[in-house]
Design a protein around this motif. Structure first.
Motif, PDB file in Angstrom:
ATOM      1  N   ALA A   1      41.031  35.050 -21.572  1.00  0.00           N
ATOM      2  CA  ALA A   1      40.246  35.888 -20.668  1.00  0.00           C
ATOM      3  C   ALA A   1      38.760  35.820 -21.018  1.00  0.00           C
ATOM      4  O   ALA A   1      37.903  35.773 -20.118  1.00  0.00           O
ATOM      5  CB  ALA A   1      40.742  37.335 -20.736  1.00  0.00           C
ATOM      6  N   ALA A   2      38.448  35.789 -22.301  1.00  0.00           N
ATOM      7  CA  ALA A   2      37.042  35.696 -22.721  1.00  0.00           C
ATOM      8  C   ALA A   2      36.429  34.376 -22.272  1.00  0.00           C
ATOM      9  O   ALA A   2      35.252  34.318 -21.878  1.00  0.00           O
ATOM     10  CB  ALA A   2      36.940  35.842 -24.237  1.00  0.00           C
ATOM     11  N   ALA A   3      37.215  33.304 -22.305  1.00  0.00           N
ATOM     12  CA  ALA A   3      36.725  32.000 -21.842  1.00  0.00           C
ATOM     13  C   ALA A   3      36.483  32.023 -20.332  1.00  0.00           C
ATOM     14  O   ALA A   3      35.507  31.435 -19.836  1.00  0.00           O
ATOM     15  CB  ALA A   3      37.728  30.906 -22.196  1.00  0.00           C
ATOM     16  N   VAL A   4      37.356  32.696 -19.599  1.00  0.00           N
ATOM     17  CA  VAL A   4      37.173  32.823 -18.152  1.00  0.00           C
ATOM     18  C   VAL A   4      35.878  33.570 -17.855  1.00  0.00           C
ATOM     19  O   VAL A   4      35.076  33.147 -17.009  1.00  0.00           O
ATOM     20  CB  VAL A   4      38.377  33.535 -17.505  1.00  0.00           C
ATOM     21  CG1 VAL A   4      38.098  33.840 -16.035  1.00  0.00           C
ATOM     22  CG2 VAL A   4      39.639  32.694 -17.645  1.00  0.00           C
ATOM     23  N   VAL A   5      35.669  34.673 -18.545  1.00  0.00           N
ATOM     24  CA  VAL A   5      34.441  35.454 -18.342  1.00  0.00           C
ATOM     25  C   VAL A   5      33.218  34.590 -18.627  1.00  0.00           C
ATOM     26  O   VAL A   5      32.235  34.597 -17.864  1.00  0.00           O
ATOM     27  CB  VAL A   5      34.443  36.714 -19.229  1.00  0.00           C
ATOM     28  CG1 VAL A   5      33.074  37.392 -19.206  1.00  0.00           C
ATOM     29  CG2 VAL A   5      35.518  37.691 -18.761  1.00  0.00           C
ATOM     30  N   TYR A   6      33.269  33.826 -19.711  1.00  0.00           N
ATOM     31  CA  TYR A   6      32.151  32.933 -20.045  1.00  0.00           C
ATOM     32  C   TYR A   6      31.871  31.967 -18.894  1.00  0.00           C
ATOM     33  O   TYR A   6      30.718  31.802 -18.470  1.00  0.00           O
ATOM     34  CB  TYR A   6      32.476  32.148 -21.317  1.00  0.00           C
ATOM     35  CG  TYR A   6      31.572  30.969 -21.554  1.00  0.00           C
ATOM     36  CD1 TYR A   6      30.279  31.137 -22.037  1.00  0.00           C
ATOM     37  CD2 TYR A   6      32.007  29.673 -21.271  1.00  0.00           C
ATOM     38  CE1 TYR A   6      29.446  30.048 -22.231  1.00  0.00           C
ATOM     39  CE2 TYR A   6      31.181  28.577 -21.465  1.00  0.00           C
ATOM     40  CZ  TYR A   6      29.895  28.773 -21.942  1.00  0.00           C
ATOM     41  OH  TYR A   6      29.069  27.700 -22.125  1.00  0.00           O
ATOM     42  N   ALA A   7      32.901  31.341 -18.380  1.00  0.00           N
ATOM     43  CA  ALA A   7      32.720  30.315 -17.346  1.00  0.00           C
ATOM     44  C   ALA A   7      32.149  30.894 -16.060  1.00  0.00           C
ATOM     45  O   ALA A   7      31.287  30.280 -15.421  1.00  0.00           O
ATOM     46  CB  ALA A   7      34.039  29.611 -17.070  1.00  0.00           C
ATOM     47  N   VAL A   8      32.624  32.065 -15.656  1.00  0.00           N
ATOM     48  CA  VAL A   8      32.228  32.595 -14.351  1.00  0.00           C
ATOM     49  C   VAL A   8      30.944  33.409 -14.396  1.00  0.00           C
ATOM     50  O   VAL A   8      30.434  33.816 -13.340  1.00  0.00           O
ATOM     51  CB  VAL A   8      33.360  33.424 -13.697  1.00  0.00           C
ATOM     52  CG1 VAL A   8      34.617  32.593 -13.553  1.00  0.00           C
ATOM     53  CG2 VAL A   8      33.632  34.707 -14.462  1.00  0.00           C
TER      54      VAL A   8
END
Length: 245
Positions: A218-225
């Protein structure tokens, strides 16, 4: 709660547990209005109760195009737009090819691959309008195929191919396409496996390492978006430090 995604609308599939649930909560914490869909719709109410922001819960079967179109339409009707699609719904039914129950192949292809395609197709007009983001949750199996996971890997390789073609079609129009490829994550995914020997093998392999948690992805998703609009994070490969393949 931050405001990195304030004013943004996100739709997360497969949100009833694991990566989807953690991602929906993380995006809500960043200020997004979040629609969550899953077949197990009853579980989504608990997610909505725990989210810091507004959450729309939707019963969703990604293998059914009508269900997908209805969920996207309801999201846009409720929130007025769609900025980010997180395609997370999936099943992993590992097993040898010889003697396989091919209905399980059909289920994986329909859920993992066709389901993500159907959802992109339904969401894309709205994402083009908002110069939004398509984020596909794939797997390390989308890079390296392994014995006893041939069809699962084929669906994940397919997601990568579809996503790259999509990227080439829409990037000049401002839509970013991201593929996130997790390694071993502590989720219910291995519990879907019907072959007892394969299920035990997956559990034993996971026990040999410090597995990722859904919140890590989830943290990686937040970073990407949350990158600036001129920055496209097209691919993120995330393994546990202890995972060798």
């Amino acid at each position: 709660m931050s405001n990195a995604l304030a004013g943004k609308v996100v739709f997360v599939t497969g949100a009833s547990s694991g990566i989807g649930e953690a991602t929906a909560l993380a995006l809500s914490a960043e200020g997004a209005q979040v629609a969550v869909g899953a077949r197990r719709a009853g579980r989504l109410e608990s997610l909505a109760d725990r989210a810091p922001g507004e959450v729309l819960t939707l019963e969703l079967d990604v293998t059914d195009q009508e269900s997908v179109r209805a969920a996207v339409a309801e999201t846009v009707e409720r929130f007025g737009a769609l900025d980010v699609l997180v395609n997370n719904a999936g099943v992993m039914l590992s097993g040898p090819i010889v003697g396989a129950d091919t209905t399980e192949w059909t289920r994986m292809v329909e859920t993992n691959l066709l389901g993500s395609m159907y959802t992109v197709h339904a969401a894309l007009p709205h994402l083009l309008e908002r110069k939004g983001t398509v984020l596909q949750i794939s797997s390390t199996s989308g890079r390296i195929a392994s014995a006893n996971s041939g069809v699962y890997a084929a669906t994940k390789f397919g997601i990568t191919a579809f996503s790259e073609a999509l990227r080439q079609e829409v990037t000049a129009q401002g839509v970013r396409v991201v593929v996130v490829e997790p390694g071993f994550v502590a989720t219910e995914l291995a519990g879907h496996i019907t072959d007892p020997a394969m299920r035990t093998a997956a559990q034993q392999m996971a026990a040999t390492m410090r597995t990722l948690q859904p919140e890590d992805i989830a943290a990686a998703v937040v970073y990407a978006v949350t990158q600036p609009e001129h920055v496209a994070v097209n691919e993120l490969l995330i393994r546990p430090t202890d995972q060798t393949r």
